[in-house]
Design a protein around this motif. Structure first.
Motif, mmCIF file in Angstrom:
data_model
loop_
_atom_site.group_PDB
_atom_site.id
_atom_site.type_symbol
_atom_site.label_atom_id
_atom_site.label_comp_id
_atom_site.label_asym_id
_atom_site.label_seq_id
_atom_site.Cartn_x
_atom_site.Cartn_y
_atom_site.Cartn_z
ATOM 1 N N THR A 1 -7.589 5.323 4.554
ATOM 2 C CA THR A 1 -7.887 4.112 5.551
ATOM 3 C C THR A 1 -8.071 2.960 4.699
ATOM 4 O O THR A 1 -8.808 2.626 3.854
ATOM 5 N N VAL A 2 -7.051 2.139 4.977
ATOM 6 C CA VAL A 2 -7.334 0.640 4.317
ATOM 7 C C VAL A 2 -7.754 -0.284 5.554
ATOM 8 O O VAL A 2 -7.209 -1.023 6.300
ATOM 9 N N SER B 1 2.208 6.052 8.662
ATOM 10 C CA SER B 1 1.084 5.003 8.673
ATOM 11 C C SER B 1 0.636 4.756 10.233
ATOM 12 O O SER B 1 1.765 5.075 10.969
ATOM 13 N N THR C 1 -11.474 5.944 2.008
ATOM 14 C CA THR C 1 -11.526 4.479 2.574
ATOM 15 C C THR C 1 -11.526 3.505 1.536
ATOM 16 O O THR C 1 -12.419 3.577 0.487
ATOM 17 N N CYS D 1 0.890 -1.276 0.045
ATOM 18 C CA CYS D 1 -0.006 0.277 0.029
ATOM 19 C C CYS D 1 0.819 1.437 -0.090
ATOM 20 O O CYS D 1 0.705 2.104 -0.609
ATOM 21 N N LEU E 1 -6.739 -0.437 -3.454
ATOM 22 C CA LEU E 1 -5.606 0.677 -3.496
ATOM 23 C C LEU E 1 -4.458 0.478 -4.438
ATOM 24 O O LEU E 1 -4.144 1.337 -5.252
ATOM 25 N N SER F 1 -10.104 -0.859 0.291
ATOM 26 C CA SER F 1 -9.255 -2.072 0.532
ATOM 27 C C SER F 1 -7.918 -2.132 -0.011
ATOM 28 O O SER F 1 -7.575 -1.419 -0.738
ATOM 29 N N ALA F 2 -6.985 -2.950 0.932
ATOM 30 C CA ALA F 2 -5.692 -2.888 0.009
ATOM 31 C C ALA F 2 -5.403 -3.365 -1.261
ATOM 32 O O ALA F 2 -4.686 -2.627 -2.109
#
Length: 116
Positions: free
Chosen positions: A38-39, A60, A75, A7, A81, A77-78
């Motif tokens: 935000t992951v 982070s 916001t 990320c 991203l 998800s990994a």
């Protein structure tokens, strides 16, 4: 599985893409903003500043730990991203399908769409 390091590398790629934009366009459309990404699936938040020089001061922290209130919040998800950074996922489609949540003022949205 996508990691925190993956990320962070994806954020670096987005920063590089910003720098590939013509400097005059960056200065015209970019206003310095604090950003948090935000992951969800990694319980991690990346805090940074969006500037004409790209994304700077990337740090982070664990999700839920105290951090600065960002002017632009994302916001995601990994995996999404990384896919966004690699241009395998369209930001607008991801946002409208609910895969990406964006919390920003209307003015910031209009400026950011020029760069994304």
């Amino acid at each position: 599985m996508t990691s925190v390091e993956d990320c962070r590398a994806a954020i670096g790629k987005v920063s590089d893409r910003i720098l590939q934009t013509d400097e005059a366009d960056r200065r015209k459309h970019l206003v310095e903003r604090s950003v948090s990404v935000t992951v969800r699936d990694l319980d991690t938040v990346f805090d940074m500043r969006l500037t004409a020089n790209g994304l700077e001061d990337v740090t982070s922290r664990a999700l839920g730990s105290a951090g600065p209130k960002a002017q632009v919040g994302i916001t995601v998800s990994a995996d999404d991203l990384v896919d966004l950074a690699e241009d395998r996922l369209d930001f607008a489609k991801a946002m409208f399908s609910g895969r990406v949540k964006l919390d920003a003022s209307f003015g910031d949205l209009m400026r950011l769409r020029k760069l994304l």
